[in-house]
Scaffold this active site. Sequence first.
Site, PDB file in Angstrom:
ATOM      1  N   CYS A  21       5.913  -7.929  -1.519  1.00 21.64           N
ATOM      2  CA  CYS A  21       7.331  -8.093  -1.925  1.00 21.64           C
ATOM      3  C   CYS A  21       7.940  -6.710  -2.202  1.00 21.64           C
ATOM      4  CB  CYS A  21       7.547  -8.907  -3.206  1.00 21.64           C
ATOM      5  SG  CYS A  21       6.868 -10.552  -3.189  1.00 21.64           S
ATOM      6  N   ARG A  46       8.707  -5.384   3.344  1.00 26.19           N
ATOM      7  CA  ARG A  46       7.621  -5.768   2.435  1.00 26.19           C
ATOM      8  C   ARG A  46       7.563  -7.267   2.208  1.00 26.19           C
ATOM      9  NH1 ARG A  46       5.946  -0.966  -0.232  1.00 26.19           N
ATOM     10  NH2 ARG A  46       4.662  -2.216  -1.615  1.00 26.19           N
ATOM     11  N   TRP A  94       7.916 -12.123  -0.389  1.00 21.95           N
ATOM     12  CA  TRP A  94       6.888 -12.667   0.510  1.00 21.95           C
ATOM     13  C   TRP A  94       6.168 -13.698  -0.340  1.00 21.95           C
ATOM     14  CZ3 TRP A  94       1.574 -13.290   0.918  1.00 21.95           C
ATOM     15  CH2 TRP A  94       1.070 -13.511   2.205  1.00 21.95           C
ATOM     16  N   ASN A 118       6.412  -8.544  -8.605  1.00 26.14           N
ATOM     17  CA  ASN A 118       5.695  -8.276  -7.376  1.00 26.14           C
ATOM     18  C   ASN A 118       4.218  -8.380  -7.720  1.00 26.14           C
ATOM     19  OD1 ASN A 118       4.999  -7.344  -4.934  1.00 26.14           O
ATOM     20  ND2 ASN A 118       5.711  -5.249  -5.239  1.00 26.14           N
ATOM     21  N   GLY A 119       3.489  -9.308  -7.100  1.00 31.47           N
ATOM     22  CA  GLY A 119       2.072  -9.468  -7.433  1.00 31.47           C
ATOM     23  C   GLY A 119       1.749 -10.934  -7.646  1.00 31.47           C
ATOM     24  N   GLU A 498      -7.307  -3.393  19.259  1.00 28.02           N
ATOM     25  CA  GLU A 498      -6.004  -2.960  18.765  1.00 28.02           C
ATOM     26  C   GLU A 498      -4.870  -3.560  19.601  1.00 28.02           C
ATOM     27  OE1 GLU A 498      -4.899  -2.007  16.220  1.00 28.02           O
ATOM     28  OE2 GLU A 498      -2.948  -1.144  16.680  1.00 28.02           O
ATOM     29  N   LYS A 502      -1.967  -6.239  18.082  1.00 31.61           N
ATOM     30  CA  LYS A 502      -0.554  -5.848  18.178  1.00 31.61           C
ATOM     31  C   LYS A 502       0.238  -6.932  18.879  1.00 31.61           C
ATOM     32  CE  LYS A 502      -0.335  -3.183  16.302  1.00 31.61           C
ATOM     33  NZ  LYS A 502      -0.815  -2.221  15.359  1.00 31.61           N
ATOM     34  N   GLU A 505       0.458 -10.303  16.742  1.00 26.02           N
ATOM     35  CA  GLU A 505       1.285 -10.333  15.542  1.00 26.02           C
ATOM     36  C   GLU A 505       2.769 -10.345  15.820  1.00 26.02           C
ATOM     37  OE1 GLU A 505       0.482  -5.709  14.247  1.00 26.02           O
ATOM     38  OE2 GLU A 505       1.149  -7.067  12.690  1.00 26.02           O
ATOM     39  N   HIS A 521     -20.792 -14.432  29.338  1.00 31.98           N
ATOM     40  CA  HIS A 521     -21.749 -15.189  28.522  1.00 31.98           C
ATOM     41  C   HIS A 521     -21.071 -16.377  27.842  1.00 31.98           C
ATOM     42  CE1 HIS A 521     -24.915 -12.362  29.350  1.00 31.98           C
ATOM     43  NE2 HIS A 521     -24.024 -11.398  29.174  1.00 31.98           N
ATOM     44  N   LYS A 620       4.420  -6.024   5.227  1.00 33.99           N
ATOM     45  CA  LYS A 620       3.813  -4.743   5.563  1.00 33.99           C
ATOM     46  C   LYS A 620       2.581  -4.409   4.742  1.00 33.99           C
ATOM     47  CE  LYS A 620       3.796  -0.773   7.757  1.00 33.99           C
ATOM     48  NZ  LYS A 620       3.280  -0.819   9.135  1.00 33.99           N
TER      49      LYS A 620
HETATM   50  C1  F6R Z   1      -1.277  -4.432  12.299  1.00 36.61           C
HETATM   51  C2  F6R Z   1      -1.209  -3.918  10.948  1.00 36.61           C
HETATM   52  C3  F6R Z   1      -2.215  -4.364   9.967  1.00 36.61           C
HETATM   53  C4  F6R Z   1      -2.597  -3.216   9.017  1.00 36.61           C
HETATM   54  C5  F6R Z   1      -3.529  -3.740   7.916  1.00 36.61           C
HETATM   55  C6  F6R Z   1      -3.993  -2.629   6.998  1.00 36.61           C
HETATM   56  O1  F6R Z   1      -0.284  -3.883  13.104  1.00 36.61           O
HETATM   57  O2  F6R Z   1      -0.329  -3.159  10.615  1.00 36.61           O
HETATM   58  O3  F6R Z   1      -3.337  -4.900  10.583  1.00 36.61           O
HETATM   59  O4  F6R Z   1      -3.218  -2.208   9.750  1.00 36.61           O
HETATM   60  O5  F6R Z   1      -2.865  -4.715   7.167  1.00 36.61           O
HETATM   61  O6  F6R Z   1      -2.926  -2.015   6.358  1.00 36.61           O
HETATM   62  P1  F6R Z   1      -3.068  -0.585   5.698  1.00 36.61           P
HETATM   63  O7  F6R Z   1      -3.296   0.382   6.801  1.00 36.61           O
HETATM   64  O8  F6R Z   1      -1.785  -0.359   4.980  1.00 36.61           O
HETATM   65  O9  F6R Z   1      -4.250  -0.665   4.785  1.00 36.61           O
END
Ligand code: F6R
Length: 625
Positions: A21, A46, A94, A118-119, A498, A502, A505, A521, A620
């Site tokens: 949040c 956030r 969030w 927040n939390g 990766e 990407k 998401e 397999h 985020k």
């Molecule tokens: C994917 C993404 C997430 C973050 C993960 C860790 O695009 O952004 O998978 O990499 O939540 O976040 P941090 O790097 O902030 O610990």
Amino acid sequence: MVPLCPFLYAQGVREKEDNMCGIIGFTGDLDAKEVLVEGLKTLEYRGYDSAGIAFLADGKIKTIKTKGKVEDLKKKVEETSSDVTKCGIGHTRWATHGGVSDINSHPHTAGKVTLIHNGIIENYQDLAAEFALEGIKPVSQTDSEIAAMVINSFYEGDPKEAIKKAVGKLRGAYAFCVMFEDVPGVIYAIRNGSPLVATHTDEGSVIASDMVALIKYSKDYFVLPEHKIATLTNDGIVVDDLDGNVVEPEMLHVNWDIAAARKGGYDYFMLKEIHEQPEALRNTIMPRIKDGIVDFGEDGVPDDIFKKCNRIVIVGCGTAMHAGLVGKNMFEKLLRVPVSVEIASEFRYADPILSEDTLVISISQSGETADTLAAVRLAKEKGATTLSIVNVKGSSIARESDYVLYTHAGPEIAVASTKAYTVQLAVIYMIAFRCAMAKGKAGADEIKDLVNELKKTITCVENVIKYDSQIETISHMLDKATNLFFIGRGLDHALSCEGSIKLKEISYIHSEAYAAGELKHGTISLITDNVPVIAIATQQAVYEKMISNVEEVRSRGAGVILITNAGVTVKPQLCDHQIILPKMDDRFAPFGTAVILQYIAYYTAVHRGLNVDQPRNLAKSVTVE
Ligand code: F6R
């Protein structure tokens, strides 16, 4: 009251934290409603389920909140309030406890107390039960309203005393900004886990969960130390411990400016951040190269930690963990020291075998990810040395690790991580180089060659960024896909992981990352006509094997996008599209490949009409377990 000025706050306390949040509070000379709504816009990444503000007007605290985006809140504020106000708090949510609704949106009020939170308050049900016995019922389903009720229950005219007593009853993570109806113009804040940063300027005092909301006002700020109460007024910010002693937090400075926190003409932050990668790489790599070799002197990271380590464990979540997978390859090749890459949420409960000769490298963009932070704490408890790679200055993981190497990507605002990933790769490679030298596994000449190759990644990424329109066209191949695969071997398998996260998401297409040789397999049964396969074949050592795997999926009808290093030609029937990297040493191909994968995810999401920067269900900074 001591006005807060950067020079008054020298050294401070270093402590832990955790969150999700976005929150903001302002008191001063400006139009508070505008400050809050504008601030919430910058913090929206956030959390974006709902938003709200509370402000002081005509001696009363008024609250306007709504489910939906900050833009919806802005409209509601414009339509329903002509109040002039100089003090208020705002929140973008969030949801954790209680569904997404107007009533569950913040701020929450109980009696004279209005707060944003927040939390997560873990014992909120027990506390709610205590109130129920007294016949007091909350109006929302949130843990945050219960926190407001607890503070109000202790309030007898002394806000700090009420907050102090209330936090003694709360269990869990929190960052609170609290207003009391009979204490006009003042905001109180306290945190445990969830982050809060604050600054004071001539225009007033601002507090927020993230520096992006403060940068408009100042580049100097402080992280509110945990379990300390900040009192914000127009004249300054005072921080006290719970015994009432004034504390001087450590002032920090960011070297980016407001442009970094704005879209600057791009359709989405994600696209902007993809384009910022050359600069981010330059800022991260170049200051650490002295006489052609890697030097961590200014970061305060000593060679001793490399000399004494016999084992390396890399921890992180999601994209950060994927950067670790790439790093493992470089470490093991150069050092011949065993490296394991662990998902932080698994590691922390796995009773990992760690000892004093283990170096635990944690990777995190935000520096706040709860599981990664817990992994760092566990590693320290078990006597390992902890080194973190973090983007956000002063964040919890940075403060709690024994050593930190900052990536200099500037703020990353899109939920999907892009520039943070490539700079994480750069730092982990640099650690491998320095470690190899410290351990006598590589001489200065070899390291100089590697450093040169690393520097070339900046130009490589610059060139791949120009593939923009080519990849946009190719990505139309995924417009109708419901399922697809990323395949690769070795380093390219790490990149497949990766690419897959990407795409998932932000485009909501289900995909899997597979080690190319493993498909047959079992999983190859899912390959039928036109199932897209994104095959990454940049590694010469396994190139032929990889091409055989591509043939296998192709002959079963797969639609193939093939990513290769320069200098290889493939027969036209092998793929629908070939994307060729600028010529790179194979070990450094991940940098360019990452950009290609980012573009594929980005354009696929754009073609599907999705909000790239704010994918559903995500936020985020993931600081819940
Ligand atoms: C994917 C993404 C997430 C973050 C993960 C860790 O695009 O952004 O998978 O990499 O939540 O976040 P941090 O790097 O902030 O610990």
